[in-house]
Write a protein that holds these residues in place. Structure first.
Motif, PDB file in Angstrom:
ATOM      1  N   GLU A   1       4.395  -3.023   2.076  1.00 52.54           N
ATOM      2  CA  GLU A   1       4.085  -4.310   1.437  1.00 52.54           C
ATOM      3  C   GLU A   1       2.976  -5.015   2.205  1.00 52.54           C
ATOM      4  O   GLU A   1       2.743  -4.730   3.385  1.00 52.54           O
ATOM      5  CB  GLU A   1       5.321  -5.235   1.407  1.00 52.54           C
ATOM      6  CG  GLU A   1       6.475  -4.755   0.579  1.00 52.54           C
ATOM      7  CD  GLU A   1       7.632  -5.748   0.613  1.00 52.54           C
ATOM      8  OE1 GLU A   1       7.507  -6.801   1.283  1.00 52.54           O
ATOM      9  OE2 GLU A   1       8.657  -5.471  -0.025  1.00 52.54           O
TER      10      GLU A   1
ATOM     11  N   LEU B   1       3.550  -6.111  -6.353  1.00 51.16           N
ATOM     12  CA  LEU B   1       2.964  -4.797  -6.597  1.00 51.16           C
ATOM     13  C   LEU B   1       4.054  -3.746  -6.727  1.00 51.16           C
ATOM     14  O   LEU B   1       5.172  -3.936  -6.235  1.00 51.16           O
ATOM     15  CB  LEU B   1       2.029  -4.408  -5.440  1.00 51.16           C
ATOM     16  CG  LEU B   1       0.765  -5.244  -5.251  1.00 51.16           C
ATOM     17  CD1 LEU B   1       0.141  -4.947  -3.895  1.00 51.16           C
ATOM     18  CD2 LEU B   1      -0.223  -4.962  -6.374  1.00 51.16           C
TER      19      LEU B   1
ATOM     20  N   PHE C   1       0.881   1.785  -2.139  1.00 52.85           N
ATOM     21  CA  PHE C   1       0.222   2.179  -0.890  1.00 52.85           C
ATOM     22  C   PHE C   1       0.592   3.607  -0.457  1.00 52.85           C
ATOM     23  O   PHE C   1       0.270   4.016   0.655  1.00 52.85           O
ATOM     24  CB  PHE C   1       0.579   1.202   0.226  1.00 52.85           C
ATOM     25  CG  PHE C   1       0.120  -0.209  -0.045  1.00 52.85           C
ATOM     26  CD1 PHE C   1      -1.231  -0.516  -0.115  1.00 52.85           C
ATOM     27  CD2 PHE C   1       1.054  -1.229  -0.250  1.00 52.85           C
ATOM     28  CE1 PHE C   1      -1.649  -1.811  -0.372  1.00 52.85           C
ATOM     29  CE2 PHE C   1       0.645  -2.523  -0.499  1.00 52.85           C
ATOM     30  CZ  PHE C   1      -0.707  -2.823  -0.572  1.00 52.85           C
TER      31      PHE C   1
ATOM     32  N   PHE D   1      -8.662  -1.010  -0.873  1.00 52.18           N
ATOM     33  CA  PHE D   1      -7.341  -0.984  -1.498  1.00 52.18           C
ATOM     34  C   PHE D   1      -7.441  -0.386  -2.903  1.00 52.18           C
ATOM     35  O   PHE D   1      -8.476  -0.523  -3.569  1.00 52.18           O
ATOM     36  CB  PHE D   1      -6.770  -2.397  -1.625  1.00 52.18           C
ATOM     37  CG  PHE D   1      -6.311  -3.007  -0.319  1.00 52.18           C
ATOM     38  CD1 PHE D   1      -6.363  -2.305   0.878  1.00 52.18           C
ATOM     39  CD2 PHE D   1      -5.815  -4.303  -0.306  1.00 52.18           C
ATOM     40  CE1 PHE D   1      -5.934  -2.867   2.062  1.00 52.18           C
ATOM     41  CE2 PHE D   1      -5.384  -4.888   0.877  1.00 52.18           C
ATOM     42  CZ  PHE D   1      -5.448  -4.176   2.068  1.00 52.18           C
TER      43      PHE D   1
ATOM     44  N   ALA E   1      -3.779  -3.390  -5.936  1.00 50.24           N
ATOM     45  CA  ALA E   1      -3.549  -4.053  -4.656  1.00 50.24           C
ATOM     46  C   ALA E   1      -4.718  -4.955  -4.296  1.00 50.24           C
ATOM     47  O   ALA E   1      -4.533  -6.058  -3.771  1.00 50.24           O
ATOM     48  CB  ALA E   1      -3.320  -3.018  -3.561  1.00 50.24           C
TER      49      ALA E   1
ATOM     50  N   THR F   1      -5.278   4.240  -0.008  1.00 51.29           N
ATOM     51  CA  THR F   1      -5.598   3.019   0.735  1.00 51.29           C
ATOM     52  C   THR F   1      -6.293   3.424   2.028  1.00 51.29           C
ATOM     53  O   THR F   1      -5.750   4.192   2.817  1.00 51.29           O
ATOM     54  CB  THR F   1      -4.319   2.224   1.061  1.00 51.29           C
ATOM     55  OG1 THR F   1      -3.662   1.889  -0.162  1.00 51.29           O
ATOM     56  CG2 THR F   1      -4.656   0.957   1.830  1.00 51.29           C
TER      57      THR F   1
END
Length: 630
Positions: free
Chosen positions: A269, A279, A284, A301, A305, A392
């Motif tokens: 997170e 999200l 991620f 990102f 995100a 990411t």
């Protein structure tokens, strides 16, 4: 390498050691990279990958290589460190890159290499150099004598050459003695590699040609390294090859070496101003997950995100005025009215927290997601952008003023907020020791300017007490405007690794476009004199023109250097040492040699030998790299 480039490297089927893969580590001006995995070269690659990580954890304490980081992330697009190769040692400024596994420098016979920071490597001048002979596990040169490598980069630059083996040294502030290692000797450079100031790349990624893997396989360091990048507008920092004692409040997260060869973390997170972004929990964890890459400038990102993060930041800073970015080619998100004092940004911009898989929280300061606007004073822009892919990617901006420990033995990565400039001082104080002088086959890790030929190699009965160091510098001011002396003093303090209170402006004179500025560097308030190590570091950096000032100050020229003894001298100093040396540029080399002779101490190491790099040819990790989409 431009500061906006994303580091990427495509290896074209060439390096040694049973693999023909691809891997990337340079940069690209594009901001929307697509993460594209390259295929493994054989079905056995996964098996080799696992074997490479078996039995790596050392049970005994090993020495570390403590190395300085230079340059500035946003100005240069990278950080460099100094590495010495050969006997006698030849110095190189190499880009620190966790996304690459091969270290390479320009070779003396290169007919298509650019003009870089340091002279090219001359194998003929090194008594310990050996070519990596051609074998069935590598591509060979036209004569069939030596292994070759070839790299092509996404922004149309490339590097190719031969593989050699020699002694590498880590500087006189490292406890780790010189070691033999395989590296690339460039014969051809193109594109940005040709024009960049840095000499080459230092590969810290996973793979047997990596500097880390070679040192770990030899059993000379534990399987861990740490990076600490300087803060906004400061640059520099520290690097440690080998394990260090982790701070008790360092935040660790798991890093899975079997998922990919990248250094990944389990990010779950992101919170802005204490509120979690809304999200999908898996956002991620797509593709390669969340990857750390020291050669990437900014953070990238996935689309959802990025939008959520951008909106949350804009909501918390609604009282600031939005302005256009410094480059019209990019739609930067920038805010004005925050003030020029970066230490006060946390009063204006919200705190951002990264939450890891087991609920651990690591907090980011505004300097970890902003960069200063280059055209509007007191304005800042988001340094986090949308990635065209679902991976990411966290670049250097996210870990400024953060000690990041890559504990490869325990498959975890730790984060600890700190002042990276101060961190280097403490690391240097704890572990610095003078390199040894050795027999003719050993470099001792001493740079040529530290151990010049013909100087006596003897211990002194005491240390010279230096009270202050003065120097005059000439700046060209084509716009006839004086620079901001406070900012200039701060830059000098950072480059010489002293406190701003130790940098004193004596006076300045202007003649046409030439500005002559006279400075004095004094000891810390708690001391009456410099330590010999500190004094020689300042002298060396001035003499070697190693100060890298922000571009807005232009280039500088050292005009005069003067070293003065401590005013309150000890009995021994009163009877033995009186130093007040003023020199012009033409005599700076002589000053360094004299200072080195006076203060340098050699300590011999017994039983130090160099072992052949056995096991370099064998099963290796097939590699993948990040490739951007233009």
């Amino acid at each position: 390498m431009a500061p906006r480039r994303l580091v990427v490297l495509l290896l074209i089927c060439s390096v040694l050691l049973n693999f023909c893969g691809a891997f990337a580590s340079t940069a690209d001006d594009q901001r929307r990279p697509m993460i594209l995995p390259l295929h493994l070269s054989s079905p056995d690659d996964a098996r080799h990958h696992r074997r490479a990580f078996d039995g790596r954890r050392l049970q005994r304490s090993e020495p570390n290589a403590h190395m300085r980081l230079h340059d500035d992330l946003l100005t240069n697009g990278y950080y460099t460190t100094r590495l010495w190769i050969g006997t006698p040692p030849q110095m190189f400024a190499l880009i620190v890159d966790t996304g690459s596994t091969v270290t390479y420098v320009p070779c003396s016979d290169c007919e298509a290499c650019g003009n870089h920071q340091d002279p090219r490597f001359q194998p003929d001048l090194s008594s310990t150099y050996q070519p990596v002979k051609c074998n069935i596990n590598c591509n060979c040169d036209d004569k069939g004598n030596q292994c070759t490598y070839e790299r092509r980069y996404a922004e149309q630059s490339s590097s190719s050459g031969v593989l050699g083996e020699d002694v590498i040294s880590f500087g006189n502030e490292s406890a780790l003695v010189p070691q033999r290692a395989v590296f690339g000797c460039e014969n051809i450079e193109t594109g940005d590699l040709y024009s960049q100031r840095a000499d080459g790349i230092m590969g810290l990624g996973r793979g047997q040609l990596s500097v880390m893997d070679q040192l770990v396989d030899k059993g000379v360091i534990s399987d861990s390294f740490s990076l600490c990048y300087g803060g906004m507008g400061v640059g520099g920092g520290a690097m440690v090859l080998g394990g260090i004692k982790s701070p008790p409040d360092m935040v660790f997260t798991h890093s899975d070496p079997f998922r990919s060869p990248y250094y990944n973390i389990e990010l779950k997170e992101i919170h802005v101003a204490g509120k979690a972004l809304k999200l999908n929990p898996k956002v991620f964890d797509e593709k390669h997950g969340t990857v750390l890459d020291s050669g990437t400038t900014y953070a990238y990102f996935p689309k959802d995100a990025f939008i959520a993060f951008k909106d949350a930041i804009m909501k918390e800073t609604h009282f600031l005025k939005q302005v256009h970015g410094p480059d019209p080619n990019y739609k930067d998100i920038c805010f004005s009215g925050a003030g020029r004092d970066v230490t006060q940004l946390s009063k204006v911009f919200p705190q951002v927290d990264m939450i890891f898989s087991k609920g651990q929280k690591f907090s980011l300061s505004p300097e970890n997601y902003l960069f200063p606007h280059t055209k509007v004073s007191g304005a800042y822009c988001l340094g986090i952008f949308e990635n065209g892919d679902s991976t990411t990617l966290l670049g250097g901006i996210l870990v400024r003023n953060t000690l990041v420990t890559y504990d490869r033995a325990d498959n975890k990565i730790g984060f600890w907020k700190t002042n990276c400039s101060e961190l280097w001082k403490s690391l240097n104080h704890e572990n610095a020791q003078a390199p040894s002088s050795n027999d003719g086959n050993m470099s001792g890790g001493i740079a040529p300017d530290i151990a010049p030929a013909g100087l006596p190699q003897t211990d002194l009965p005491g240390e010279l007490q230096i009270g202050q160091i003065s120097f005059d510098m000439m700046l060209n001011i084509s716009n006839s405007m004086k620079p901001n002396f406070t900012e200039l003093a701060e830059s000098i303090a950072h480059e010489l690794e002293v406190d701003i209170s130790q940098v004193h402006l004596r006076n300045y004179t202007i003649s046409g476009n030439d500005l002559l500025i006279k400075w004095t560097i004094v000891p810390d308030e708690s001391a009456n004199s410099f330590t010999t190590t500190k004094a020689m570091n300042i002298i060396r950096r001035l003499r070697e023109h190693q100060m890298q000032l922000p571009h807005k100050f232009g280039s500088y020229q050292l005009v005069k250097l003067k070293v003065e003894p401590q005013i309150k001298r000890s009995w021994w100093e009163q009877h033995s040492w009186m130093v007040a040396v003023g020199v012009s540029v033409a005599s700076v080399l002589g000053l360094l040699a004299l200072g080195t002779w006076l203060v340098w101490r050699y300590r011999s190491r017994q039983g130090m030998t160099y072992e052949p790099v056995d096991g370099v040819v064998g099963a290796v990790v097939a590699e993948q790299e990040l490739q951007p989409l233009k």
